[in-house]
Design an enzyme around this catalytic site. Structure first.
Site, PDB file in Angstrom:
ATOM      1  N   GLU A 126      44.760 -35.318 -51.348  1.00 43.82           N
ATOM      2  CA  GLU A 126      43.458 -34.732 -51.674  1.00 43.82           C
ATOM      3  C   GLU A 126      42.501 -35.803 -52.216  1.00 43.82           C
ATOM      4  O   GLU A 126      41.313 -35.818 -51.878  1.00 43.82           O
ATOM      5  CB  GLU A 126      43.657 -33.584 -52.680  1.00 43.82           C
ATOM      6  CG  GLU A 126      42.405 -32.948 -53.239  1.00 43.82           C
ATOM      7  CD  GLU A 126      41.485 -32.300 -52.205  1.00 43.82           C
ATOM      8  OE1 GLU A 126      41.876 -32.171 -51.034  1.00 43.82           O
ATOM      9  OE2 GLU A 126      40.353 -31.954 -52.564  1.00 43.82           O
ATOM     10  N   LYS A 140      38.931 -36.700 -50.527  1.00 44.11           N
ATOM     11  CA  LYS A 140      37.655 -36.657 -51.259  1.00 44.11           C
ATOM     12  C   LYS A 140      36.870 -37.945 -51.027  1.00 44.11           C
ATOM     13  O   LYS A 140      35.671 -37.911 -50.785  1.00 44.11           O
ATOM     14  CB  LYS A 140      37.873 -36.480 -52.769  1.00 44.11           C
ATOM     15  CG  LYS A 140      38.249 -35.117 -53.274  1.00 44.11           C
ATOM     16  CD  LYS A 140      37.168 -34.081 -53.236  1.00 44.11           C
ATOM     17  CE  LYS A 140      37.084 -33.406 -51.930  1.00 44.11           C
ATOM     18  NZ  LYS A 140      37.975 -32.369 -51.560  1.00 44.11           N
ATOM     19  N   CYS A 150      26.706 -22.709 -38.652  1.00 47.21           N
ATOM     20  CA  CYS A 150      25.306 -22.869 -39.000  1.00 47.21           C
ATOM     21  C   CYS A 150      24.971 -21.806 -40.029  1.00 47.21           C
ATOM     22  O   CYS A 150      25.771 -20.919 -40.294  1.00 47.21           O
ATOM     23  CB  CYS A 150      24.432 -22.644 -37.777  1.00 47.21           C
ATOM     24  SG  CYS A 150      24.968 -23.575 -36.336  1.00 47.21           S
ATOM     25  N   GLU A 163      35.562 -38.185 -47.369  1.00 42.43           N
ATOM     26  CA  GLU A 163      34.522 -37.202 -47.057  1.00 42.43           C
ATOM     27  C   GLU A 163      33.145 -37.642 -47.522  1.00 42.43           C
ATOM     28  O   GLU A 163      32.165 -37.473 -46.806  1.00 42.43           O
ATOM     29  CB  GLU A 163      34.827 -35.868 -47.769  1.00 42.43           C
ATOM     30  CG  GLU A 163      35.859 -35.013 -47.115  1.00 42.43           C
ATOM     31  CD  GLU A 163      36.098 -33.743 -47.918  1.00 42.43           C
ATOM     32  OE1 GLU A 163      36.089 -32.669 -47.317  1.00 42.43           O
ATOM     33  OE2 GLU A 163      36.298 -33.815 -49.158  1.00 42.43           O
ATOM     34  N   ASN A 201      24.862 -18.455 -34.876  1.00 43.08           N
ATOM     35  CA  ASN A 201      25.906 -19.266 -35.496  1.00 43.08           C
ATOM     36  C   ASN A 201      27.193 -18.948 -34.747  1.00 43.08           C
ATOM     37  O   ASN A 201      27.607 -17.794 -34.714  1.00 43.08           O
ATOM     38  CB  ASN A 201      26.020 -18.873 -36.986  1.00 43.08           C
ATOM     39  CG  ASN A 201      27.292 -19.378 -37.636  1.00 43.08           C
ATOM     40  OD1 ASN A 201      27.806 -20.423 -37.249  1.00 43.08           O
ATOM     41  ND2 ASN A 201      27.806 -18.649 -38.607  1.00 43.08           N
ATOM     42  N   TRP A 258      24.574 -26.909 -37.495  1.00 43.56           N
ATOM     43  CA  TRP A 258      25.649 -27.909 -37.387  1.00 43.56           C
ATOM     44  C   TRP A 258      26.020 -27.907 -35.911  1.00 43.56           C
ATOM     45  O   TRP A 258      26.566 -26.931 -35.401  1.00 43.56           O
ATOM     46  CB  TRP A 258      26.837 -27.496 -38.257  1.00 43.56           C
ATOM     47  CG  TRP A 258      27.945 -28.512 -38.300  1.00 43.56           C
ATOM     48  CD1 TRP A 258      28.009 -29.629 -39.070  1.00 43.56           C
ATOM     49  CD2 TRP A 258      29.158 -28.477 -37.531  1.00 43.56           C
ATOM     50  NE1 TRP A 258      29.195 -30.287 -38.834  1.00 43.56           N
ATOM     51  CE2 TRP A 258      29.913 -29.617 -37.892  1.00 43.56           C
ATOM     52  CE3 TRP A 258      29.681 -27.616 -36.572  1.00 43.56           C
ATOM     53  CZ2 TRP A 258      31.150 -29.900 -37.339  1.00 43.56           C
ATOM     54  CZ3 TRP A 258      30.919 -27.905 -36.016  1.00 43.56           C
ATOM     55  CH2 TRP A 258      31.641 -29.038 -36.412  1.00 43.56           C
TER      56      TRP A 258
HETATM   57  C1  G6P Z   1      35.811 -27.693 -44.343  1.00 46.58           C
HETATM   58  C2  G6P Z   1      35.341 -28.091 -45.727  1.00 46.58           C
HETATM   59  C3  G6P Z   1      36.545 -28.456 -46.585  1.00 46.58           C
HETATM   60  C4  G6P Z   1      37.526 -27.293 -46.645  1.00 46.58           C
HETATM   61  C5  G6P Z   1      37.942 -26.857 -45.226  1.00 46.58           C
HETATM   62  C6  G6P Z   1      38.704 -25.534 -45.268  1.00 46.58           C
HETATM   63  O1  G6P Z   1      36.327 -28.789 -43.689  1.00 46.58           O
HETATM   64  O2  G6P Z   1      34.451 -29.192 -45.645  1.00 46.58           O
HETATM   65  O3  G6P Z   1      36.117 -28.766 -47.899  1.00 46.58           O
HETATM   66  O4  G6P Z   1      38.651 -27.661 -47.369  1.00 46.58           O
HETATM   67  O5  G6P Z   1      36.790 -26.643 -44.416  1.00 46.58           O
HETATM   68  O6  G6P Z   1      37.828 -24.533 -45.702  1.00 46.58           O
HETATM   69  P1  G6P Z   1      38.240 -23.205 -46.424  1.00 46.58           P
HETATM   70  O7  G6P Z   1      36.928 -22.521 -46.716  1.00 46.58           O
HETATM   71  O8  G6P Z   1      39.065 -22.430 -45.439  1.00 46.58           O
HETATM   72  O9  G6P Z   1      38.987 -23.527 -47.650  1.00 46.58           O
END
Ligand code: G6P
Length: 615
Positions: free
Chosen positions: A488, A492, A2, A495, A101, A75
């Protein structure tokens, strides 16, 4: 995970907190709330939904010009996203109010005890348990809020960044952290509290980052006192000057942060190798690598730990390290690694990759690797983040703030940093000849301009997005360096558009996914000239003979794939190991346009959060 914000000083707290919450929405956005002390009492308003949707209501309900307040954007972890579970939470007496959080893992047993002692609970949250635990300790021991917070936190198992105040002591906010980030902005006679510096950057560039197991009492006129939660020892506050500016964290004319961040990649990649890639002198200079060269050169292997997109960057680096520097690499999901009793020791180098530097699983994996004697090197974007501080050494990606939940420039800059490291090690080990090494440096230096050219496909990618936006499934195929890019690309799309997509190594298609192919299945195939080109062309033939719709990502000037595919998107030519930096671009744009056409919230897709600070 959060976002939390707080203010105590001489200005009106409400607008500062509201704006701060909007900047922190990337951390979670299923509900929001604010509590302000109005000189007499606490005014609290909270509800399910995004901050912008709630603004009018919050403003009406709060209508005060108090100079002390806290706010939260959520969240959900414990308890569904609804009005009651939103933060802030009151204690039973209504004297204390808290934002949190993290996760209190032992909240159920604490709650049972509190119920026995007569406490009642309105929400399903662990946070409401914590604020009542603090109140209980405070009353039982007849002590001040700060001390009560400390005693309560010593009974808690889990992770937290909290801010709490007492309406009877409206000149202080008590904050604490364990496992979730917390920064204190230090202004002139005013203090800001936030999960990161973005809510207060326009007011002050001076910040204190609390360390794990530290708490602080932030007093209106008296400043910040920091203590260790466990042993009560005092900690001298370390105030650092931030480099971030406001423009860097706002949209800069683009409709969405994601699009801005996609377009920032030429600049971001340049910033990543600025001062590190000295092509005239033919050298790479990275302090974190130079200072630890022996560790890298003596390593039996490199183990990469990461999550999400960062894990994909790790997969690309496996090919890069193995091919260029001939060092064996294993790439692990941090969440699996941490619970797997991995065989790891002082002869291993662990590279932890993380955009936010706050991902809980990656942080735990680092701690585990350190406890087993491994040397841990961090690749992070957020300066001063927990992972940057927890690792033995590291290299920042210097991508600038990434706000869109779907990671874009973080990915390409991570690959850039990892390539620089691999090249430096290759040179030190002699696995690349000096002319090959120079050639790689020159090619790397050309990448920002080539990314600019790849971005010129935007309008064409949009037309492709329009054709396939209603597809139910997508397949993404690639080989070698571009296999992780396929993963990836699929991530994308999933997501932000909520279309099901899978990434596969192209040759694996025959072992299952080929059964899915028919005239309704769009298949994105990365088929650049370098690297298994002919093999990928054969895979394209196989798709074509099953009527699949082929979107090829090809090297400029390619004719062969053009003749087979339904559409081709060109990227400039480069050496094989750098192709992911270019082939990624159209895939980012494709998912962006499809999501937009489907009316999705591109920057804040459902159920996701930018920084996952819970496991
Ligand atoms: C979350 C985000 C992703 C990211 C992942 C790892 O799921 O939505 O976009 O790749 O966390 O986060 P980091 O900050 O460790 O790269």
């Amino acid at each position: 995970m959060c976002g939390i914000v707080g203010y105590i000083g001489h200005r009106e707290a409400y607008p500062i907190i509201l704006k701060g919450l909007k900047r922190l929405e990337y951390r979670g956005y299923d509900s929001a709330g604010i509590a302000i002390y109005d000189g007499n009492d606490i005014k609290l308003s909270k509800t399910k939904g995004k901050v912008a949707d709630l603004e009018e209501r919050l403003e009406k309900e709060i209508s005060t010009n108090g100079t002390l307040g806290i706010g939260h954007t959520r969240w959900a972890t414990h308890g569904v996203p609804n009005d009651v579970n939103s933060h802030p939470h009151y204690s039973n007496s209504g004297d204390l109010v808290i934002i949190h959080n993290g996760i209190i893992e032992n909240y159920e047993s604490l709650k049972k005890e509190l119920i026995k002692r007569g406490y009642t609970f309105k929400s399903d949250t662990d946070t409401e348990v914590l604020v009542n635990l603090i109140e209980d300790v405070k009353k039982k021991e007849n002590i001040k809020l700060g001390k009560a917070v400390q005693i309560a936190l010593n009974q808690v198992v889990g992770a937290y960044a909290i801010a709490v105040f007492d309406k009877n002591k409206p000149n202080e906010i008590v904050v604490a952290r364990l496992g979730s980030p917390l920064a204190i902005g230090v202004g002139k006679d005013e203090f800001f509290i936030a999960s990161d510096a973005s809510p207060f950057i326009e007011y002050t560039k001076n910040a204190i980052y609390l360390e794990d197991e530290e708490m602080a009492i932030v007093r209106r006129h008296k400043g910040v006192k920091i203590r260790k939660i466990k042993d009560d020892s005092l900690v001298a506050p370390y105030i650092q000057e931030l480099q971030l500016n406001l423009e860097q964290i706002e949209k800069g004319g683009y409709d969405h942060f994601m699009l801005k961040e996609i377009y920032e990649q030429p600049r971001a990649i340049l910033d990543t190798f600025r001062g590190r890639l000295l092509s005239n002198e033919g050298i790479i200079k990275m302090a974190g690598v130079e200072d630890n060269m022996k560790k890298f050169l003596n390593a039996n292997r490199i183990v990469v730990v990461a999550c999400g997109t960062s894990w994909h960057a790790g997969l690309v680096s496996e090919y890069i390290f193995e091919n260029l520097a001939r060092i064996p690499v294993e790439v692990e999901y941090a969440s699996e690694f941490r619970y797997r009793n991995p065989v790891i020791n002082e002869n291993d180098v662990v590279i932890a990759i993380s955009q936010s530097g706050e991902t809980a699983d990656t942080l735990a994996a680092i701690k585990l690797a350190k406890s087993k004697g491994a040397f841990v090197f961090g690749v992070c974007n957020v300066v001063g983040s927990s992972i940057a501080r927890e690792t033995h050494a590291g290299a920042y990606t210097h991508a600038g703030p990434e706000i869109g939940v779907a990671s874009t420039k973080a990915f390409t800059t991570q690959i850039t940093v990892l390539t620089l490291i691999a090249l430096r090690l290759a040179r030190a080990k002699g696995t690349l000849s000096s002319s090959d090494y120079r050639h790689h440096l020159i090619e790397l230096e050309l990448i920002p301009d080539k990314v600019k050219i790849a971005l010129e496909s935007d309008a064409y990618v949009k037309t492709i997005a329009d054709i396939y936006k209603n597809a139910k499934n997508f397949l993404y195929l690639g080989r070698g360096y571009n296999f992780p890019v396929a993963l990836e690309g699929a991530l994308k799309l999933k997501e932000i558009s909520y279309i099901h997509a899978e990434g596969y190594p192209a040759a694996e298609m025959k072992h299952g996914p080929i059964a899915l192919i028919d005239e309704n299945m769009p298949i994105v195939v990365i088929a650049t000239k370098k690297g298994h080109y002919e093999k990928v062309v054969s895979n394209i033939q196989e798709i074509k003979s099953r009527s699949g719709k082929i979107i090829g990502i090809v090297t400029a000037g390619d004719e062969q794939v053009k003749n087979l595919a339904d559409h081709v998107i060109e990227v400039p030519e480069t050496i094989e190991c750098l192709t992911p930096l270019l082939t990624t671009i159209p895939l980012q744009l494709l998912s962006y346009h499809i999501a937009l056409m489907l009316g999705r919230n591109v920057d804040q897709p459902r159920n996701l959060a930018k920084a996952v600070t819970v496991e």
